[in-house]
Design a protein around this motif. Sequence first.
Motif, short mmCIF file in Angstrom:
data_model
loop_
_atom_site.label_atom_id
_atom_site.label_comp_id
_atom_site.label_asym_id
_atom_site.label_seq_id
_atom_site.Cartn_x
_atom_site.Cartn_y
_atom_site.Cartn_z
N GLY A 30 0.82 -1.21 0.00
CA GLY A 30 0.00 0.00 0.00
C GLY A 30 0.85 1.25 0.00
O GLY A 30 2.03 1.20 -0.29
N PRO A 31 0.27 2.37 0.30
CA PRO A 31 -1.12 2.57 0.72
C PRO A 31 -2.06 2.63 -0.49
O PRO A 31 -1.62 2.96 -1.60
CB PRO A 31 -1.08 3.93 1.42
CG PRO A 31 -0.03 4.68 0.68
CD PRO A 31 1.02 3.64 0.33
N PRO A 32 -3.34 2.31 -0.28
CA PRO A 32 -4.31 2.46 -1.36
C PRO A 32 -4.36 3.91 -1.83
O PRO A 32 -4.18 4.83 -1.03
CB PRO A 32 -5.64 2.06 -0.72
CG PRO A 32 -5.26 1.26 0.47
CD PRO A 32 -3.95 1.82 0.94
N GLU A 33 -4.59 4.07 -3.11
CA GLU A 33 -4.58 5.41 -3.71
C GLU A 33 -5.85 5.60 -4.53
O GLU A 33 -6.20 4.75 -5.36
CB GLU A 33 -3.34 5.49 -4.60
CG GLU A 33 -3.19 6.70 -5.43
CD GLU A 33 -1.97 6.57 -6.35
OE1 GLU A 33 -1.91 7.37 -7.29
OE2 GLU A 33 -1.13 5.69 -6.15
N LEU A 34 -6.54 6.70 -4.31
CA LEU A 34 -7.76 6.99 -5.06
C LEU A 34 -7.43 7.20 -6.53
O LEU A 34 -6.56 8.00 -6.88
CB LEU A 34 -8.44 8.24 -4.49
CG LEU A 34 -9.71 8.68 -5.19
CD1 LEU A 34 -10.82 7.65 -5.04
CD2 LEU A 34 -10.15 10.04 -4.67
N ARG A 35 -8.11 6.46 -7.40
CA ARG A 35 -7.97 6.65 -8.85
C ARG A 35 -9.09 7.51 -9.40
O ARG A 35 -8.87 8.38 -10.24
CB ARG A 35 -7.93 5.30 -9.57
CG ARG A 35 -7.63 5.46 -11.05
CD ARG A 35 -7.56 4.13 -11.75
NE ARG A 35 -8.91 3.72 -12.11
CZ ARG A 35 -9.22 2.53 -12.57
NH1 ARG A 35 -8.30 1.59 -12.70
NH2 ARG A 35 -10.47 2.24 -12.88
N GLU A 36 -10.31 7.25 -8.93
CA GLU A 36 -11.45 8.06 -9.38
C GLU A 36 -12.60 7.92 -8.40
O GLU A 36 -12.68 6.93 -7.66
CB GLU A 36 -11.89 7.65 -10.78
CG GLU A 36 -12.32 6.21 -10.90
CD GLU A 36 -12.57 5.79 -12.33
OE1 GLU A 36 -13.74 5.86 -12.76
OE2 GLU A 36 -11.60 5.40 -13.00
N ARG A 37 -13.45 8.91 -8.39
CA ARG A 37 -14.65 8.87 -7.54
C ARG A 37 -15.80 9.53 -8.28
O ARG A 37 -15.60 10.46 -9.07
CB ARG A 37 -14.42 9.52 -6.19
CG ARG A 37 -14.32 11.03 -6.24
CD ARG A 37 -14.12 11.61 -4.84
NE ARG A 37 -13.81 13.02 -4.93
CZ ARG A 37 -14.65 14.00 -4.63
NH1 ARG A 37 -15.85 13.73 -4.22
NH2 ARG A 37 -14.27 15.25 -4.75
N HIS A 38 -16.98 9.02 -8.00
CA HIS A 38 -18.20 9.54 -8.62
C HIS A 38 -19.28 9.60 -7.55
O HIS A 38 -19.73 8.56 -7.07
CB HIS A 38 -18.66 8.65 -9.78
CG HIS A 38 -17.60 8.43 -10.81
ND1 HIS A 38 -17.32 9.37 -11.78
CD2 HIS A 38 -16.74 7.42 -11.00
CE1 HIS A 38 -16.34 8.92 -12.54
NE2 HIS A 38 -15.97 7.73 -12.09
N GLY A 39 -19.65 10.80 -7.14
CA GLY A 39 -20.75 10.99 -6.21
C GLY A 39 -20.41 10.87 -4.73
O GLY A 39 -21.23 11.22 -3.90
N LEU A 40 -19.26 10.36 -4.38
CA LEU A 40 -18.89 10.21 -2.97
C LEU A 40 -18.17 11.45 -2.46
O LEU A 40 -17.34 12.03 -3.18
CB LEU A 40 -17.98 8.99 -2.78
CG LEU A 40 -18.57 7.64 -3.12
CD1 LEU A 40 -17.52 6.54 -2.95
CD2 LEU A 40 -19.78 7.34 -2.26
N SER A 41 -18.46 11.84 -1.24
CA SER A 41 -17.78 12.99 -0.64
C SER A 41 -16.33 12.63 -0.33
O SER A 41 -15.98 11.44 -0.19
CB SER A 41 -18.48 13.41 0.66
OG SER A 41 -18.29 12.43 1.66
N LEU A 42 -15.50 13.63 -0.21
CA LEU A 42 -14.11 13.39 0.16
C LEU A 42 -14.00 12.76 1.55
O LEU A 42 -13.13 11.92 1.79
CB LEU A 42 -13.29 14.68 0.10
CG LEU A 42 -12.95 15.16 -1.29
CD1 LEU A 42 -12.22 16.51 -1.23
CD2 LEU A 42 -12.10 14.14 -2.03
N LYS A 43 -14.90 13.13 2.44
CA LYS A 43 -14.92 12.54 3.77
C LYS A 43 -15.16 11.03 3.69
O LYS A 43 -14.47 10.24 4.34
CB LYS A 43 -16.00 13.21 4.63
CG LYS A 43 -16.09 12.67 6.04
CD LYS A 43 -17.17 13.40 6.82
CE LYS A 43 -17.30 12.82 8.22
NZ LYS A 43 -18.33 13.49 9.00
N THR A 44 -16.11 10.64 2.88
CA THR A 44 -16.41 9.22 2.70
C THR A 44 -15.23 8.50 2.04
O THR A 44 -14.85 7.42 2.45
CB THR A 44 -17.68 9.04 1.87
OG1 THR A 44 -18.78 9.63 2.57
CG2 THR A 44 -17.98 7.58 1.59
#
Length: 70
Positions: A30-44
């Motif tokens: 790791g660490p896991p890394e955000l590749r993309e997001r759709h509709g989810l808040s940054l907090k989530t």
Amino acid sequence: MIYVDDHRPAHVHVIAADGEAVFILNCPDGPPELRERHGLSLKTVNRIQKELANHLSALCPKWSEIHGDF
């Protein structure tokens, strides 16, 4: 979710009622890394990312079992 017909690098799709995100796992450490997001808040997304980090020891071997190398 790890899709059986997916591609490298090792990653997971996280699907929720209000959207989804894809995280590259960066196996095996790791660490896991955000590749993309759709509709989810940054907090989530941040909460999910922390949880994924706690589960790399299970997710990375599962990816390898399905797809071979990371």
